[in-house]
Each structure stands twice: as structure tokens, then as C-alpha cells.
Design an enzyme around this catalytic site. Structure first.
Site, PDB file in Angstrom:
ATOM      1  N   HIS A 152       0.906  -1.258  -6.079  1.00 39.76           N
ATOM      2  CA  HIS A 152       0.972  -0.727  -4.720  1.00 39.76           C
ATOM      3  C   HIS A 152       2.422  -0.734  -4.210  1.00 39.76           C
ATOM      4  O   HIS A 152       2.929   0.298  -3.744  1.00 39.76           O
ATOM      5  CB  HIS A 152       0.087  -1.573  -3.806  1.00 39.76           C
ATOM      6  CG  HIS A 152       0.022  -1.087  -2.399  1.00 39.76           C
ATOM      7  ND1 HIS A 152      -1.002  -0.296  -1.924  1.00 39.76           N
ATOM      8  CD2 HIS A 152       0.853  -1.268  -1.340  1.00 39.76           C
ATOM      9  CE1 HIS A 152      -0.793  -0.018  -0.640  1.00 39.76           C
ATOM     10  NE2 HIS A 152       0.331  -0.600  -0.266  1.00 39.76           N
ATOM     11  N   GLU A 153       3.063  -1.890  -4.310  1.00 40.81           N
ATOM     12  CA  GLU A 153       4.432  -1.985  -3.793  1.00 40.81           C
ATOM     13  C   GLU A 153       5.408  -1.184  -4.654  1.00 40.81           C
ATOM     14  O   GLU A 153       6.395  -0.634  -4.139  1.00 40.81           O
ATOM     15  CB  GLU A 153       4.865  -3.448  -3.700  1.00 40.81           C
ATOM     16  CG  GLU A 153       3.992  -4.316  -2.796  1.00 40.81           C
ATOM     17  CD  GLU A 153       3.788  -3.746  -1.398  1.00 40.81           C
ATOM     18  OE1 GLU A 153       4.679  -3.014  -0.907  1.00 40.81           O
ATOM     19  OE2 GLU A 153       2.742  -4.031  -0.788  1.00 40.81           O
ATOM     20  N   HIS A 156       5.405   2.272  -3.297  1.00 34.83           N
ATOM     21  CA  HIS A 156       6.318   2.378  -2.154  1.00 34.83           C
ATOM     22  C   HIS A 156       7.765   2.433  -2.638  1.00 34.83           C
ATOM     23  O   HIS A 156       8.582   3.215  -2.141  1.00 34.83           O
ATOM     24  CB  HIS A 156       6.146   1.168  -1.235  1.00 34.83           C
ATOM     25  CG  HIS A 156       4.954   1.223  -0.336  1.00 34.83           C
ATOM     26  ND1 HIS A 156       4.718   2.257   0.543  1.00 34.83           N
ATOM     27  CD2 HIS A 156       3.922   0.339  -0.155  1.00 34.83           C
ATOM     28  CE1 HIS A 156       3.600   2.018   1.228  1.00 34.83           C
ATOM     29  NE2 HIS A 156       3.105   0.868   0.821  1.00 34.83           N
ATOM     30  N   GLU A 182       2.332   5.538   2.515  1.00 33.69           N
ATOM     31  CA  GLU A 182       1.134   4.857   1.994  1.00 33.69           C
ATOM     32  C   GLU A 182       0.472   5.680   0.901  1.00 33.69           C
ATOM     33  O   GLU A 182      -0.122   5.138  -0.033  1.00 33.69           O
ATOM     34  CB  GLU A 182       0.148   4.598   3.142  1.00 33.69           C
ATOM     35  CG  GLU A 182      -1.029   3.719   2.774  1.00 33.69           C
ATOM     36  CD  GLU A 182      -0.680   2.259   2.532  1.00 33.69           C
ATOM     37  OE1 GLU A 182      -1.577   1.507   2.105  1.00 33.69           O
ATOM     38  OE2 GLU A 182       0.487   1.864   2.768  1.00 33.69           O
TER      39      GLU A 182
END
Length: 388
Positions: A152-153, A156, A182
Site C-alpha cells: 500500500h505505502e 503511494h 489512494e
């Protein structure tokens, strides 16, 4: 925030209530100062999702909820349950670090221009060109917490690293919106990272990294476990399908708080009533209910919708990427992710803020944002798993 943390620890909404009242008074003043066309909430929403309106999001979320509820109900009625316990075995932290960093590098996070560290709550910070920090937390008894947090990170981070360094500090070198940001994390975490093609490549490597935990686990059992659907109290622990219901609940309550239809003192009752209606569960404490999120304590009213907007954008972008790159699954089987990363760099990252999120979606996919790609993706995933 500190008083909210105390209230959450004690599960005592009364301790936080006067602070919530103060935050709301200030947010009202902020919205009135900024100005708005159709309602106070629009002014607050614009800080996080420029150009979006409450009316548009309300319509979009209503359509999503109408299709989500039957899907979640169908998974519950199927009688099929994955072996979730296999994710709660012994996963040594050092091996988690190595495996997670290798996966982040494979999907395109540049460790020559960034790093991965440990924190209490994972986040990504784009310091500037050539310096992007991502963080995670490790639980030696739970595989998902760190691994999918890293993906997830890293998503980003790949967006931050893909912005134009030449135009750093200008709109062209800045991300389009929190919803688009997101979308990049959700795309890599879920659309890619929870998919069968990704694990065709990575599961043999996971078994090598965690032989004691995964040595006796079949591929299909593992895939089912990481894609379990089960209503739960805590938003950040929710699965892909039910997560969006958590966001819709908060979106509706925020609007009522800003309009004055809901008083801060009545938040716990309204939260529990709506949660029971949505999930068939009632939070046993306020810590597992209306006190669980930090957002209201930091004045982040209007922030929550961007999470589900991110899921919607991710699905629509991925649907288009599969049209433009028809052999994506073959690439993933072989551990090749550069094609998708390059597509995202070209179509989304380098555009910066040249377009508002809605126009960017229209230009990339040829149509306005819709809930249908996300539902098609979820049905395509859960149909085989739950034999729907």
C-alpha cells in the site's frame, strides 16, 4: 489529538465530546470563510478532493452500496470460509522485512530514492525529488499486517517518485488529489497484490521465506485466506468489500454533523445504529466504534470519502490498463511489473495537477468515474472463491 487518544484508550466518548464540538465550530467557520455553492461540506471536501461535490459522491456511493450489500450477503450465505489461521502463524520479523522490501522493489519502488522504516501507523512521505519515505509495522503472528501495508505505502511512494521532478513545487509536480493518491496505493495493494497472477510468482518465494508457516499451505488456501470477506468493527482491518461500507457510514455522519442534523452528543448512538444497519453488528465499545479514527480530532472532515474514491479510481484505472496492456497477467506470473508501473507513470503520475481527478479519469479511461469497474472486479474475485 492527544485528548482523542486518551478517550479512545478509555473508550470514553464523553471525554472527547467537548473537543469534537470545538472542532466542528471551527470547521463551520472554515467552510463559511472558504465559500461554497451547495453546502458547507463541499467547502471542506474540496481541500482533499478538489472539484468533487457532495452530491456527486452521494450518488456514486449510493450506487456502490446498493451493489455491495448483496455481494457481501452472498459471501456470508455461501457457507465457505478460508483457513484464516494460516496467516496467524509464526512469521519472523526479519524475514518479513526482507520479503516485503523485495516485493516493494519488484513492483517499482526505487530504494535508491527512498527507504522503508518502522512506525506505529504506516504512512508515506514524499520529502522531495529523490527522497520518499515509506513505513510499516510488523506483527510476528500476522502476515497481512506488514506485507499489504508495504504494498500500500509503496503504491503511494511510486506515485510520489513518478511526479515530475522538473516541476517540483508547482501544480504540475504535485499529486492530483487524495482520491487519486489512494488509487495508486489500492491498485498495488489489492488489484495487483491480492490477485492470483501476483501470487503465482510470489507464493513460492513466500514459502521459501516462511517455511514453517507456509510449508504445508496450498496455493489456493493461501489465496482464499488473504481475500477473506467478513464484516468487522475496525475500518483499517476491513476486507476489500466491507471497507467501503465503513467509509459510506462516516461520509453520511460527517454530512449530518456539518449540517447540524446530528449533534456531537448523539454521535455514539447514531454510529451504532447505522453500523448495525450496515453490518449486522453493534460495536461493544466506543473504541471499536466512533472513537476508532484520528480524523475528526485533527479536523480532517471531508477526508474519509477519498478512501473509497481511491478504490473506485483504482478499479477503473486497472480495467483500462488491462485493455492497453493485454498480457499483464503473463507479466505478473513472471514477476514483471514494469509495464504497469510505466503505464501509471505515463497516464497518471506525470499529469500532476494538470487535470482535476474527474477529468483525469475521463481522459485515462474514456468515461466518468463509476462504481461498476470496482463491482466487476470484486465479483470476478469473490465469485470463484465463494462459489457464487
Amino acid at each position: 489529538q492527544q485528548e482523542w487518544a486518551i478517550a479512545r484508550r478509555r473508550a470514553d466518548f464523553g471525554h472527547f465530546r467537548p473537543w469534537l464540538e470545538q472542532v466542528l465550530r471551527l470547521k463551520h467557520r472554515e467552510a463559511e470563510s472558504l465559500g461554497f455553492d451547495s453546502g458547507l461540506y463541499d467547502a471542506l471536501l474540496d481541500e482533499y478532493e478538489p472539484g468533487a461535490t457532495t452530491a456527486e459522491i452521494t450518488t456514486l456511493f449510493a450506487a456502490l452500496r446498493a451493489d455491495l450489500v448483496p455481494l457481501v450477503s452472498a459471501t456470508a450465505a455461501s457457507g465457505r470460509h478460508p483457513r484464516r489461521a494460516l496467516l496467524d502463524r509464526d512469521y519472523p520479523i526479519e524475514q518479513q522485512k526482507q520479503f516485503g522490501q523485495a516485493a516493494a522493489a519488484a513492483i517499482g519502488f526505487d530504494f535508491d530514492a527512498g527507504r522503508l522504516d518502522v512506525t506505529t501507523h504506516p504512512f508515506c512521505s514524499g520529502i522531495g525529488p529523490g527522497d520518499c519515505r515509506i513505513t510499516t509495522r510488523y506483527n510476528p503472528r500476522h502476515f497481512n499486517e506488514s506485507f499489504f501495508g508495504i504494498l500500500h505505502e509503496a503504491g503511494h511512494g511510486i506515485y510520489e517518485q513518478g511526479l515530475s521532478a522538473e516541476h517540483y513545487g508547482t501544480p504540475l509536480g504535485t499529486f492530483a488529489s487524495l482520491g487519486i493518491h489512494e488509487s495508486q496505493s489500492r491498485l498495488w495493494e489489492n488489484q495487483v497484490g491480492r490477485g492470483r497472477p501476483f501470487w503465482v510468482y510470489f507464493f513460492p518465494r513466500a514459502r521459501q521465506a516462511f517455511p514453517a508457516a507456509l510449508g504445508d499451505v496450498a496455493f489456493d488456501d493461501f489465496l482464499f485466506a488473504i481475500n477473506n470477506v467478513q464484516p468487522s468493527f475496525i475500518r483499517v482491518e476491513a476486507d476489500e468489500a466491507t471497507y467501503n461500507m465503513h467509509i459510506i457510514l462516516r461520509f453520511e455522519l460527517e454530512q449530518a454533523l456539518i449540517s447540524g442534523d446530528l449533534k456531537p452528543a448523539d454521535v455514539p448512538g447514531a454510529w451504532n445504529e447505522k453500523f448495525t444497519q450496515f453490518f449486522g453488528l453493534t460495536p461493544p465499545t466506543h473504541a471499536q466504534g466512533c472513537l476508532q479514527d484520528i480524523h475528526w480530532s485533527m479536523g480532517g472532515i471531508g477526508y474519509f470519502p477519498t478512501y473509497t474514491l481511491g478504490n473506485l479510481y483504482a478499479a477503473q484505472f486497472m480495467e483500462q490498463a488491462r485493455r492497453d496492456l493485454p498480457d499483464l497477467d503473463g507479466d505478473f506470473h513472471a514477476g514483471r511489473f514494469q509495464g504497469l508501473k510505466g503505464w501509471l507513470n505515463d497516464k497518471i503520475h506525470r499529469a500532476g495537477q494538470r487535470y482535476r481527478a474527474g477529468e483525469l479519469c475521463q481522459r485515462v479511461t474514456g468515461r466518468p468515474l463509476s462504481h461498476q469497474p470496482l463491482m466487476a472486479y470484486l465479483r470476478g474475485k469473490y465469485g470463484p472463491l465463494y462459489m457464487l
